[in-house]
Design a protein around this motif. Structure first.
Motif, PDB file in Angstrom:
ATOM      1  N   MET A   1      -0.934  46.966 -10.224  1.00  0.00           N
ATOM      2  CA  MET A   1      -1.561  45.646 -10.168  1.00  0.00           C
ATOM      3  C   MET A   1      -0.519  44.545  -9.930  1.00  0.00           C
ATOM      4  N   ARG A   2       0.630  44.697 -10.593  1.00  0.00           N
ATOM      5  CA  ARG A   2       1.696  43.705 -10.409  1.00  0.00           C
ATOM      6  C   ARG A   2       2.218  43.718  -8.972  1.00  0.00           C
ATOM      7  N   GLN A   3       2.366  44.913  -8.419  1.00  0.00           N
ATOM      8  CA  GLN A   3       2.840  45.006  -7.032  1.00  0.00           C
ATOM      9  C   GLN A   3       1.824  44.408  -6.066  1.00  0.00           C
ATOM     10  N   LEU A   4       0.543  44.597  -6.368  1.00  0.00           N
ATOM     11  CA  LEU A   4      -0.492  44.010  -5.521  1.00  0.00           C
ATOM     12  C   LEU A   4      -0.446  42.497  -5.565  1.00  0.00           C
ATOM     13  N   LEU A   5      -0.294  41.942  -6.764  1.00  0.00           N
ATOM     14  CA  LEU A   5      -0.209  40.479  -6.888  1.00  0.00           C
ATOM     15  C   LEU A   5       1.074  39.941  -6.269  1.00  0.00           C
ATOM     16  N   ALA A   6       2.167  40.701  -6.418  1.00  0.00           N
ATOM     17  CA  ALA A   6       3.435  40.252  -5.831  1.00  0.00           C
ATOM     18  C   ALA A   6       3.386  40.278  -4.304  1.00  0.00           C
ATOM     19  N   SER A   7       2.691  41.268  -3.760  1.00  0.00           N
ATOM     20  CA  SER A   7       2.575  41.354  -2.302  1.00  0.00           C
ATOM     21  C   SER A   7       1.582  40.349  -1.738  1.00  0.00           C
ATOM     22  N   ALA A   8       0.813  39.682  -2.610  1.00  0.00           N
ATOM     23  CA  ALA A   8      -0.139  38.677  -2.125  1.00  0.00           C
ATOM     24  C   ALA A   8       0.558  37.472  -1.510  1.00  0.00           C
ATOM     25  N   ARG A   9       1.851  37.318  -1.799  1.00  0.00           N
ATOM     26  CA  ARG A   9       2.583  36.194  -1.225  1.00  0.00           C
ATOM     27  C   ARG A   9       2.726  36.310   0.288  1.00  0.00           C
ATOM     28  N   TYR A  10       2.584  37.522   0.817  1.00  0.00           N
ATOM     29  CA  TYR A  10       2.682  37.711   2.267  1.00  0.00           C
ATOM     30  C   TYR A  10       1.473  37.141   3.005  1.00  0.00           C
ATOM     31  N   ILE A  11       0.452  36.722   2.245  1.00  0.00           N
ATOM     32  CA  ILE A  11      -0.674  36.048   2.885  1.00  0.00           C
ATOM     33  C   ILE A  11      -0.215  34.761   3.559  1.00  0.00           C
ATOM     34  N   MET A  12       0.829  34.120   3.004  1.00  0.00           N
ATOM     35  CA  MET A  12       1.323  32.869   3.563  1.00  0.00           C
ATOM     36  C   MET A  12       1.986  33.056   4.916  1.00  0.00           C
ATOM     37  N   PHE A  13       2.130  34.304   5.357  1.00  0.00           N
ATOM     38  CA  PHE A  13       2.666  34.535   6.698  1.00  0.00           C
ATOM     39  C   PHE A  13       1.730  33.987   7.775  1.00  0.00           C
ATOM     40  N   LEU A  14       0.411  34.064   7.523  1.00  0.00           N
ATOM     41  CA  LEU A  14      -0.565  33.579   8.506  1.00  0.00           C
ATOM     42  C   LEU A  14      -0.478  32.064   8.708  1.00  0.00           C
ATOM     43  N   PRO A  15      -0.541  31.232   7.651  1.00  0.00           N
ATOM     44  CA  PRO A  15      -0.389  29.793   7.906  1.00  0.00           C
ATOM     45  C   PRO A  15       0.984  29.412   8.429  1.00  0.00           C
ATOM     46  N   ALA A  16       2.028  30.131   8.003  1.00  0.00           N
ATOM     47  CA  ALA A  16       3.371  29.828   8.522  1.00  0.00           C
ATOM     48  C   ALA A  16       3.441  30.108  10.016  1.00  0.00           C
ATOM     49  N   LEU A  17       2.918  31.262  10.432  1.00  0.00           N
ATOM     50  CA  LEU A  17       2.924  31.600  11.850  1.00  0.00           C
ATOM     51  C   LEU A  17       2.025  30.657  12.651  1.00  0.00           C
ATOM     52  N   SER A  18       0.888  30.266  12.070  1.00  0.00           N
ATOM     53  CA  SER A  18      -0.020  29.337  12.759  1.00  0.00           C
ATOM     54  C   SER A  18       0.649  27.990  12.995  1.00  0.00           C
ATOM     55  N   ASN A  19       1.372  27.499  11.996  1.00  0.00           N
ATOM     56  CA  ASN A  19       2.074  26.221  12.155  1.00  0.00           C
ATOM     57  C   ASN A  19       3.177  26.313  13.204  1.00  0.00           C
ATOM     58  N   VAL A  20       3.899  27.416  13.207  1.00  0.00           N
ATOM     59  CA  VAL A  20       4.973  27.577  14.197  1.00  0.00           C
ATOM     60  C   VAL A  20       4.389  27.641  15.604  1.00  0.00           C
ATOM     61  N   LEU A  21       3.273  28.366  15.781  1.00  0.00           N
ATOM     62  CA  LEU A  21       2.635  28.450  17.093  1.00  0.00           C
ATOM     63  C   LEU A  21       2.083  27.093  17.531  1.00  0.00           C
ATOM     64  N   ALA A  22       1.496  26.349  16.580  1.00  0.00           N
ATOM     65  CA  ALA A  22       0.997  25.012  16.917  1.00  0.00           C
ATOM     66  C   ALA A  22       2.135  24.086  17.343  1.00  0.00           C
ATOM     67  N   ALA A  23       3.256  24.158  16.623  1.00  0.00           N
ATOM     68  CA  ALA A  23       4.419  23.353  17.004  1.00  0.00           C
ATOM     69  C   ALA A  23       4.947  23.763  18.373  1.00  0.00           C
ATOM     70  N   LEU A  24       4.934  25.061  18.660  1.00  0.00           N
ATOM     71  CA  LEU A  24       5.390  25.532  19.965  1.00  0.00           C
ATOM     72  C   LEU A  24       4.491  25.022  21.089  1.00  0.00           C
ATOM     73  N   VAL A  25       3.176  25.038  20.856  1.00  0.00           N
ATOM     74  CA  VAL A  25       2.245  24.536  21.869  1.00  0.00           C
ATOM     75  C   VAL A  25       2.474  23.053  22.133  1.00  0.00           C
ATOM     76  N   LEU A  26       2.662  22.278  21.062  1.00  0.00           N
ATOM     77  CA  LEU A  26       2.904  20.844  21.232  1.00  0.00           C
ATOM     78  C   LEU A  26       4.226  20.586  21.951  1.00  0.00           C
ATOM     79  N   MET A  27       5.238  21.371  21.640  1.00  0.00           N
ATOM     80  CA  MET A  27       6.526  21.204  22.317  1.00  0.00           C
ATOM     81  C   MET A  27       6.424  21.520  23.809  1.00  0.00           C
ATOM     82  N   ILE A  28       5.721  22.600  24.131  1.00  0.00           N
ATOM     83  CA  ILE A  28       5.547  22.957  25.550  1.00  0.00           C
ATOM     84  C   ILE A  28       4.760  21.871  26.281  1.00  0.00           C
TER      85      ILE A  28
END
Length: 202
Positions: A1-28
């Protein structure tokens, strides 16, 4: 259970990647707009031979608006990198972009937002907006509020760091005193053992 909760932090990869892609689109898009403005200016220069002041003025306005868009892309990029660094980590970022906690992320975002607001006010001044006075007053109030918030958070951060340093110093001093007391008591115990051994030998 602890490992599952600790691995839940990788959910933030989606908003981080979305922001980077949005910034890339604006830069282009901003780079494409700059290229179009330069090509239009060159074509006007080649056809007319002399660039009118109105064309130069419009070109300057276009560049300012593009810079505003690039600053907005920078804000989004900082947000994406900050989320990744806080929850996942492992990025080799410059020292000025290093984000160790949420306060660092907020401070960098506030500075970038103030830069965006300043450029937007410059665009309003260039366009000679009719509500320039009220717009400038609103921007000034927002900027002052953000600056006060940044200073308060920075002072509280320094206070917590000072308290941590005092606590660490007190802990070190206590450990040194405890070791010193042990070293002082140890020879007394050794000397108290010798008479007993001599008495037994006799």
């Amino acid at each position: 259970m602890r490992q599952l909760l600790a691995s839940a932090r990788y959910i933030m990869f989606l908003p981080a990647l979305s922001n980077v892609l949005a910034a890339l689109v604006l830069m282009i898009y901003s780079a494409k707009q700059i290229l179009f403005v330069i090509l239009e200016l060159l074509s006007t220069t080649l056809t007319v031979g002399k660039v009118p002041k109105e064309t130069l003025f419009k070109t300057a306005i276009s560049f300012i608006e593009i810079v505003d868009m690039m600053l907005l892309a920078t804000v989004i990029l900082i947000c994406g990198l900050g989320l990744y660094e806080l929850f996942i980590g492992g990025l080799k970022l410059p020292n000025w972009l290093s984000i160790r906690n949420l306060d660092d992320l907020k401070e960098k975002l506030i500075k970038a937002v103030i830069a965006v607001i300043a450029v937007q006010f410059l665009v309003a001044v260039v366009h000679n907006d009719g509500n320039l006075l009220s717009y400038g007053a609103a921007i000034s109030m927002v900027t002052i509020a953000l600056a006060i918030f940044t200073n308060l958070s920075h002072s509280s951060k320094k206070k917590h760091q000072a308290e941590d340093e005092v606590y660490k110093t007190e802990k070190i001093v206590k450990n040194v005193l405890h070791r010193f007391q042990d070293s002082v008591e140890q020879p007394q115990n050794v000397t108290s053992i010798h008479p007993q051994s001599n008495h037994r030998a006799s």
